[in-house]
Every structure is written in structure tokens, then in C-alpha cells.
Design a protein around this motif. Structure first.
Motif, short mmCIF file in Angstrom:
data_model
loop_
_atom_site.label_atom_id
_atom_site.label_comp_id
_atom_site.label_asym_id
_atom_site.label_seq_id
_atom_site.Cartn_x
_atom_site.Cartn_y
_atom_site.Cartn_z
N SER A 15 0.85 -1.14 0.06
CA SER A 15 -0.19 -0.03 0.10
C SER A 15 0.90 1.23 0.06
CB SER A 15 -0.96 0.04 1.28
OG SER A 15 -0.15 -0.14 2.50
N CYS A 17 0.67 5.58 -0.43
CA CYS A 17 -0.13 6.66 -0.48
C CYS A 17 0.67 7.94 -0.21
CB CYS A 17 -1.44 6.71 0.74
SG CYS A 17 -1.11 6.76 2.31
N CYS A 21 -2.99 12.12 2.10
CA CYS A 21 -4.19 11.33 1.91
C CYS A 21 -4.37 10.58 3.00
CB CYS A 21 -3.99 10.41 0.78
SG CYS A 21 -3.74 11.33 -0.96
N VAL A 35 -8.71 6.19 3.02
CA VAL A 35 -7.38 6.06 3.24
C VAL A 35 -6.93 5.92 4.82
CG1 VAL A 35 -4.82 6.81 2.59
CG2 VAL A 35 -7.23 7.15 1.22
N TYR A 40 -2.97 2.10 5.25
CA TYR A 40 -1.80 2.50 4.65
C TYR A 40 -0.79 3.26 5.64
CZ TYR A 40 -4.64 2.77 0.42
OH TYR A 40 -5.26 2.03 -0.64
N VAL A 66 -2.80 5.44 -3.65
CA VAL A 66 -3.59 6.63 -3.77
C VAL A 66 -2.73 8.02 -3.35
CG1 VAL A 66 -5.31 7.80 -2.34
CG2 VAL A 66 -5.17 5.31 -2.53
N GLY A 67 -2.91 8.98 -4.52
CA GLY A 67 -2.59 10.22 -4.21
C GLY A 67 -1.94 10.57 -5.49
N SER A 70 2.15 9.65 -5.59
CA SER A 70 2.22 7.97 -5.45
C SER A 70 1.81 7.53 -6.87
CB SER A 70 1.44 7.41 -4.10
OG SER A 70 1.99 7.96 -3.12
N THR A 91 -8.77 12.76 -6.74
CA THR A 91 -7.56 12.13 -6.16
C THR A 91 -7.37 10.88 -6.90
OG1 THR A 91 -7.86 13.04 -3.84
CG2 THR A 91 -6.63 11.10 -3.95
N HIS A 93 -6.34 7.03 -7.78
CA HIS A 93 -6.52 5.72 -7.11
C HIS A 93 -6.03 4.77 -8.10
CE1 HIS A 93 -7.29 2.31 -4.48
NE2 HIS A 93 -8.06 1.89 -5.36
#
Length: 99
Positions: A15, A17, A21, A35, A40, A66-67, A70, A91, A93
Motif C-alpha cells: 500500500s 499513499c 491522503c 485511506v 496505509y 493513492v494520491g 504516489s 484524487t 487511485h
């Protein structure tokens, strides 16, 4: 970026992020992305740079990303197809599954 790795019966779960986030919930229509610190963050998560993210994603069986920063790293590394990235409340993903 925050990176967390977990070994599962199905392989390495990664994971990633953007730090900003963490703790946020993004909703758009029927889609909701939470999130969480539990998934995360936590004690196993590390603040890392691009190279560590790319190295981890290259070994991942499954990844959740996420973000903006990233997801951009994953796209630039060729791990994620830019056309397959979701945008939830603006955002980015992405998910990765290797079979």
C-alpha cells in the motif's frame, strides 16, 4: 509517500499513499475510498522516496496506490497504466494485481 508491505498467502501486498491522503475519505457517486491508518499507515509504514516505491511495486502481487505523487511514480515506472487510474474527488487511485 507512505509505503507499507505485508506478506500474505497470495503474495506481497503493498500500500502506497501520499502522506496528505492518510486519514482522508474520498467519495464520488457510489464509490468511496477510505485511506485508513490501519491499511496505509501504522507502525509498519515508512516515509519513502520514489526509488523505494518503485522497488516495492516491482515485487508486489497486489498493490493499492493513492494520491497524485504516489500514482505518478507508479505510472512513470510503467507499473500502472495511466488510462486505468480512477479519480475520486480529484484524487488518483490505482490498484495492481499480478496473477
Amino acid at each position: 509517500m507512505l509505503l507499507r508491505e505485508r506478506q500474505t498467502a497470495e503474495g506481497l501486498l503493498v500500500s502506497v499513499c501520499d502522506a496528505a491522503c492518510l486519514g482522508e475519505t474520498y467519495e464520488e457517486g457510489e464509490v468511496s475510498l477510505n485511506v485508513t491508518e490501519a491499511f496505509y499507515g501504522g507502525d509498519d509504514a515508512e516515509a519513502v522516496g520514489d526509488d523505494a516505491v518503485v522497488e516495492s511495486l516491482a515485487r508486489a502481487s497486489v498493490a493499492n496506490i493513492v494520491g497524485e505523487a504516489s500514482v505518478a511514480v507508479a505510472i512513470d515506472a510503467g507499473v500502472v497504466d495511466e488510462t486505468r487510474v480512477l479519480s475520486i474527488e480529484g484524487t488518483p487511485h490505482a490498484q495492481l494485481v499480478r496473477m
